[in-house]
Design an enzyme around this catalytic site. Structure first.
Site, short mmCIF file in Angstrom:
data_model
loop_
_atom_site.label_atom_id
_atom_site.label_comp_id
_atom_site.label_asym_id
_atom_site.label_seq_id
_atom_site.Cartn_x
_atom_site.Cartn_y
_atom_site.Cartn_z
N SER A 171 -47.35 -8.57 -16.86
CA SER A 171 -48.63 -9.24 -16.62
C SER A 171 -48.72 -10.52 -17.45
O SER A 171 -47.91 -11.42 -17.29
CB SER A 171 -49.78 -8.27 -16.89
OG SER A 171 -50.96 -8.71 -16.28
N ASP A 265 -50.10 -4.34 -5.87
CA ASP A 265 -50.57 -5.29 -6.88
C ASP A 265 -50.95 -6.60 -6.22
O ASP A 265 -50.17 -7.18 -5.45
CB ASP A 265 -49.46 -5.51 -7.90
CG ASP A 265 -49.88 -6.40 -9.07
OD1 ASP A 265 -51.06 -6.78 -9.15
OD2 ASP A 265 -49.00 -6.72 -9.90
N HIS A 299 -50.55 -2.41 -10.14
CA HIS A 299 -50.26 -3.25 -11.30
C HIS A 299 -50.00 -2.40 -12.55
O HIS A 299 -50.77 -1.51 -12.88
CB HIS A 299 -51.45 -4.20 -11.53
CG HIS A 299 -51.20 -5.26 -12.54
ND1 HIS A 299 -50.23 -6.23 -12.38
CD2 HIS A 299 -51.79 -5.52 -13.74
CE1 HIS A 299 -50.24 -7.05 -13.42
NE2 HIS A 299 -51.17 -6.63 -14.26
#
Length: 325
Positions: A171, A265, A299
Site C-alpha cells: 500500500s 482491491d 487489499h
C-alpha cells in the site's frame, strides 16, 4: 471508505465536529484531535516460536527505528550470506508501525520463507508529519541498511549480502518503494529487486474498472491530507508515477520488479498499469517485470488472514522472487 466534511453550527463542541473523515484509517476533528479507528497493537521483538526468527529493534534517530529479523538459516548455514529485504509498512501514511503485530507476524514469515535478513522500517506518520517525512525517514533507513550490511550492525555485517538487496512494501509502503527506487541517491546502490504489494497509486483520470464518485474523492482527499504540498493533486508524480511529466520509469534502480495486486482491491488497476508502464520503459520482454494477482481477496488481505491459502501463495511468490537468481 468515505470522505466527507461537516460544518459546525453555533454551540457545537469542536471536539465532536469532524472536518476530515477517512474512516477507518483516520478522522480529524475541528479541535485538532485525531482518531485512528483501526486497532494497531504493538508487540516487542524477540524469538518467534512459529518460525524460529529472531528480531531486535535498532534506533536510527529520535523519530525512527528499524526492526531487524534474523532467520534460522543465517546461523545454520555456515559461511552463507542471505539476501537483505528492506520492508516498508502500509497504512495510508497515517497508521501502522514496524512494531505493529500484523507487520511483525508478516516479517517473521517473510524472513523465514525467503530466507533473508529483513529490515522493517518505521517512519513518521501524517498528518502530524506530512509527506515527505515518511520518504525522508525511509531513505535514511535504507541508506543505513546499505551501510550497516558492511560495517555497523553485527547481524547485517555477518549475514547480509549487499549484492542481493530487495525493497518490499504494501500500500503506502509500496508507494515508498517506488519513490526510493527512483531516488538519485539510490541509483548506484545496485538493488536486486523491488516488490510492490497492492501499491497505493492513483490519478485524476480513472483507468480500468476504477469506481468513480466517493472512491475517487476519498483517494484524492487522503493524498492531499497526508501531502498538503502535492503538486497537481493526485497526479503528483509521487502518487501517480505514470502521470504526464513524471520521471521516466526507466530510471528505476533495480534489476527486476514484482507487482502484486488483489482481485478485490480498488488499487489493482493502478498496480497493473504501473507494471505495464515499467515494462515499456525498460524494454519490453527483457524488462524483468512480473505481476502476481491474488484472486477473490482484497487489499492487504494477507495481513489480516496470514494463515489462509491465498496468503501462503503470496508469501511463496515473494520468497521465490527474492531467492531466484
Amino acid at each position: 471508505m468515505s470522505s466527507s466534511s461537516f460544518t459546525a453550527s453555533a454551540g457545537d463542541d469542536d471536539d465532536d465536529v469532524v472536518i476530515h473523515d477517512f474512516a477507518p484509517l483516520i478522522l480529524e476533528y475541528k479541535s485538532g484531535r485525531l482518531e485512528r479507528p483501526i486497532p494497531m497493537p504493538r508487540v516487542p521483538p524477540g524469538l518467534d516460536a512459529a518460525t524460529g526468527v529472531l528480531s531486535k529493534d535498532v534506533t536510527l534517530s529520535p523519530h525512527s527505528f528499524v526492526r531487524l529479523y534474523l532467520p534460522p538459516a543465517a546461523t545454520t548455514e555456515k559461511n552463507t550470506k542471505l539476501p537483505v529485504l528492506v520492508y516498508f509498512h502500509g497504512g495510508g501514511f497515517v497508521i501502522g508501525s514496524a512494531a505493529s503485530a500484523a507487520y511483525h507476524r508478516c516479517l517473521n514469515d517473510l524472513a523465514a520463507a525467503c530466507p533473508a535478513v529483513a529490515v522493517s522500517v518505521d517512519y513518521r506518520l501524517a498528518p502530524e508529519h506530512p509527506v515527505p517525512a515518511a520518504y525522508e525517514d525511509s531513505l535514511g533507513a535504507l541508506k543505513w541498511a546499505l551501510s550497516a550490511a558492511s560495517d555497523s550492525d553485527p547481524w547485517l555485517a555477518a549475514h547480509g549480502d549487499l549484492s542481493r538487496v530487495f525493497l518490499a512494501g504494501d500500500s503506502a509502503g509500496g508507494n515508498i518503494c517506488h519513490h526510493l527506487a527512483m531516488h538519485p541517491d539510490i541509483r548506484g546502490a545496485g538493488l536486486r529487486g523491488v516488490v510492490l504489494i497492492h501499491p497505493w497509486f492513483w490519478g485524476k483520470e480513472p483507468i480500468g474498472g476504477e469506481p468513480r464518485g466517493s472512491t475517487q474523492k476519498m483517494q484524492k482527499g487522503l493524498w492531499e491530507f497526508v501531502c498538503p504540498g502535492a503538486v497537481g493533486g493526485e497526479d503528483d508524480p509521487r502518487m501517480n508515477p505514470t502521470a504526464p511529466g513524471a520521471p521516466g520509469l526507466e530510471n528505476l534502480a533495480c534489476e527486476k520488479v514484482l507487482v502484486c495486486v488483489a482481485e478485490g482491491d480498488v488499487l489493482r488497476w493502478r498496480g497493473k498499469a504501473y507494471a505495464e508502464a515499467v515494462e515499456r520503459a525498460r524494454g519490453g520482454d527483457e524488462a524483468r517485470v512480473e505481476v502476481f494477482e491474488s484472486e477473490g481477496v482484497g487489499h492487504v488481505f494477507y495481513l489480516m488472514e496470514p494463515a489462509t491459502e491465498k496468503a501462503k501463495e503470496l508469501l511463496d511468490r515473494i520468497a521465490a522472487f527474492v531467492s531466484d537468481e
